[in-house]
Design a protein around this motif. Structure first.
Motif, PDB file in Angstrom:
ATOM      1  N   ARG A 174      -5.951  -1.716  11.711  1.00 54.89           N
ATOM      2  CA  ARG A 174      -5.188  -0.643  12.365  1.00 54.89           C
ATOM      3  C   ARG A 174      -5.096  -0.803  13.884  1.00 54.89           C
ATOM      4  N   SER A 227       0.846  -1.185   0.000  1.00 57.48           N
ATOM      5  CA  SER A 227       0.000   0.000   0.000  1.00 57.48           C
ATOM      6  C   SER A 227       0.884   1.238   0.000  1.00 57.48           C
ATOM      7  N   ASN A 251       3.965   5.552   9.259  1.00 59.06           N
ATOM      8  CA  ASN A 251       2.888   6.463   8.849  1.00 59.06           C
ATOM      9  C   ASN A 251       3.386   7.387   7.742  1.00 59.06           C
ATOM     10  N   THR A 282      -4.815  -2.247   2.389  1.00 59.21           N
ATOM     11  CA  THR A 282      -5.889  -1.335   2.801  1.00 59.21           C
ATOM     12  C   THR A 282      -7.266  -1.877   2.421  1.00 59.21           C
ATOM     13  N   ARG A 283      -7.288  -2.948   1.663  1.00 60.28           N
ATOM     14  CA  ARG A 283      -8.530  -3.658   1.397  1.00 60.28           C
ATOM     15  C   ARG A 283      -8.183  -5.136   1.240  1.00 60.28           C
ATOM     16  N   PRO A 286      -2.739   3.975  -0.041  1.00 57.96           N
ATOM     17  CA  PRO A 286      -1.993   4.008   1.221  1.00 57.96           C
ATOM     18  C   PRO A 286      -2.886   3.875   2.433  1.00 57.96           C
ATOM     19  N   LEU A 287      -2.283   3.442   3.525  1.00 61.82           N
ATOM     20  CA  LEU A 287      -2.941   3.505   4.822  1.00 61.82           C
ATOM     21  C   LEU A 287      -3.034   4.972   5.253  1.00 61.82           C
ATOM     22  N   PRO A 288      -4.021   5.334   6.047  1.00 59.68           N
ATOM     23  CA  PRO A 288      -4.094   6.715   6.542  1.00 59.68           C
ATOM     24  C   PRO A 288      -2.844   7.064   7.346  1.00 59.68           C
ATOM     25  N   LEU A 293      -2.080  -1.128  -3.987  1.00 61.61           N
ATOM     26  CA  LEU A 293      -3.148  -0.714  -3.084  1.00 61.61           C
ATOM     27  C   LEU A 293      -2.939   0.725  -2.643  1.00 61.61           C
ATOM     28  N   ALA A 300      -8.177  -6.779   4.991  1.00 59.91           N
ATOM     29  CA  ALA A 300      -7.738  -5.389   5.120  1.00 59.91           C
ATOM     30  C   ALA A 300      -7.270  -5.116   6.541  1.00 59.91           C
ATOM     31  N   CYS A 301      -6.323  -4.200   6.670  1.00 58.95           N
ATOM     32  CA  CYS A 301      -5.797  -3.824   7.985  1.00 58.95           C
ATOM     33  C   CYS A 301      -6.889  -3.191   8.836  1.00 58.95           C
TER      34      CYS A 301
END
Length: 545
Positions: free
Chosen positions: A207, A147, A337, A196-197, A166-168, A164, A204-205
């Motif tokens: 978090r 991601s 992050n 992320t999916r 990105p993660l937030p 994918l 999906a993660c």
């Protein structure tokens, strides 16, 4: 000694070690129709065993899921003598190897990382270039389900999108990014091997931020799922609980297979046409040095005397910032992050060469992100002060982690200990590893800059860790690749100069360490090498079966 049982099947390829490189090799060899046996001394771990979704998660991270095998002390681990090392090597033995516990930071090396001698006059150049690896980086990003956001100006050569989104980056990423913007310094949303999916059988993660103790959701890209399951579907035999004692050779000096011990103490011999070692940069030299014979009295594939030498482990430092506002800094992933390559390359005005990669990581729960932050004074970590400090920092802190390039030095090495053994009596490794003056100067510079970044982001207080003792995740360099058999152990394809049907695909083959997390490069090197092996299999010299 009990009789060694001979496994009747002679495999086309025997892989020792089922981590990142081993599972990449197993999958692609099996998909090509070759018969594959993989020996892994650890078990097969079910995702339901991980503690990340359980109330006792942080307590479990202090022992059962600790990354240091000397702390974890499981039967499938081997003890490591580290009294002469500044850093503890970290690893996990299981199907999936250390990707079970990794943070899943996905970072390519930079082109300069392959040309350090040419550019900076130190260490050695690799026999391959960034361009040689680029298509294999691309393929591994798809296979791992990475991601991220393409277009990072630090990587202008990366033009294709990641598989994918990105993660937030979360509140901590935003806070850190504003500080970097104020200083005019580079940052970019983190690339992580975390989906992320839903992606190819993985979820999906969610978090949770517990990546470093295993992913209960089966989201994070551990190679037991991304590659081991595919290899098994194509006929690869993945044998767990199999501790390899030695690699066997014939009178012509060709590898014939390996002798291993199962969890019932029985010894077996597995024969194969080619042997591929993927045990990490501590386990691989340990196995080669334990595989002495009349033909190889100094250890297998060691005519250069370099097996075990040039150990690199990426010294890690960190600056934690504390803020007067809630940042939800327990939220995952515990991958990166955001990251920064601002100070990655050599600057002649500094008193060191090369540089470091930074990453923002969350602070985790009340006990901290990981056990590596232990060692606080008792008065700070117990009683009323514990409650006061936790209330002040919990959810309001994050770290700029500093991954420093580790230049190779022959004196930093893996040896066999004369007394310490694992539970099966196989001699254990002894580590000699000291940080150089170049490393110390580098860390001092980067810690000062990271504090500037925290101050610019509005931190009301900072604390620094100048060198984390438990930081040796990135094990590299102890069986380096090169064109000259006198100055290297394997060639650019991982083939041992001394043994034409013995290959090494793990981080041992690294010539220099870069400052980027190495898993992307380990897997890309393994993929490139195994595809070459498949293409050349009809020309490959093998022992007579």
């Amino acid at each position: 000694m009990a009789k060694v049982r001979l496994n009747v099947k002679v495999a086309d390829a025997l892989i020792i070690g089922a981590g990142a490189s081993g599972m990449v090799a197993a999958r692609h060899l099996a998909e090509a129709g070759m018969s594959v046996v993989c020996l892994e001394q650890g078990p097969r771990v079910d995702n339901g065993e991980f503690a990340g979704d359980k109330p006792e998660w942080e307590l479990m991270s202090q022992k059962r899921w600790h990354p240091n095998p000397n702390v974890r002390d499981l039967e499938n681990d081997y003890p490591i003598e580290t009294s002469q090392s500044d850093v503890n090597p970290l690893m996990y033995n299981a199907l999936g190897g250390s990707t079970i516990l990794w943070a899943a930071h996905w970072q390519r090396f930079m082109p300069s990382d392959f040309r350090v001698r040419t550019l900076d006059g130190v260490a050695s150049d690799w026999p391959i270039t960034y361009e040689d690896l680029a298509p294999f980086y691309e393929q591994m990003e798809v296979e791992m389900g990475v991601s991220g956001v393409a277009g990072d100006p630090a990587y202008p050569m990366k033009t294709t999108p990641f598989p994918l989104p990105p993660l937030p980056i979360g509140k901590i990423g935003m806070k850190a990014a504003r500080g970097m913007d104020k200083l005019g310094w580079h940052w970019w949303p983190g690339t992580n091997a975390i989906p992320t999916r839903d992606y190819e059988g993985r979820n999906a993660c969610t978090r949770r931020g517990t990546c470093l103790t295993g992913c209960p959701e089966k989201a994070k890209a551990s190679t037991d799922h991304t590659h081991g399951s595919v290899a098994a579907r194509h006929g690869a035999e993945l044998i767990t609980g199999a501790r390899v004692r030695e690699i066997t050779v014939n009178d012509q000096g060709l590898a014939t297979g390996a002798i291993y011990v199962d969890r019932n103490g029985r010894e077996f011999e597995q024969r194969a046409k080619v042997v591929i070692v993927c045990c990490n940069a501590v386990g691989t030299p340990r196995l080669l040095l334990n595989s002495r014979s009349s033909l190889f009295p100094n250890g297998l594939a060691n005519s250069s005397g370099l097996v075990g030498r040039n150990l690199m482990m990426h010294p890690y430092a960190a600056v934690s910032g504390h803020f007067d506002e809630p940042l939800e800094s327990w939220v995952g992933p515990s991958g990166q992050n955001i990251y920064s390559m601002q100070f990655y390359e050599t600057d002649p005005s500094r008193n060191f060469v090369r540089g470091a990669k930074w990453q923002v990581m969350p602070s985790g729960g009340p006990l901290g992100l990981r056990a590596a932050y232990g060692g606080k004074a008792l008065e700070d970590a117990w009683g009323a002060n514990l409650h006061r400090n936790t209330a002040r920092t919990f959810g309001r802190s994050f770290e700029w982690g500093i991954t420093a390039e580790d230049l190779p030095e022959e004196a930093n090495q893996v040896l066999l200990d004369s007394q310490l053994t694992d539970s099966d009596g196989v001699p254990s490794p002894r580590i000699i590893y000291r940080n150089s003056q170049n490393t110390r100067n580098m860390l001092e510079f980067h810690l000062a800059r990271a504090k500037e970044a925290m101050d610019a982001a509005g931190a009301v207080g900072t604390s620094a860790t100048s060198l984390m003792r438990d930081c040796g995740w990135h094990l590299m360099g102890t069986a380096r690749m090169g064109n000259d058999p006198k100055t290297s152990v394997v060639d650019q394809w991982g083939k041992a100069h001394d043994v034409p049907n013995l290959f090494i695909y793990d981080g041992s083959v690294f010539v220099t360490s870069g400052a980027a997390n190495p898993t992307a490069t380990i897997t890309a090197i393994a993929l490139r090498a195994v595809k070459h092996l498949i293409a050349e299999r009809r020309n490959q010299e093998v022992a007579a079966s």
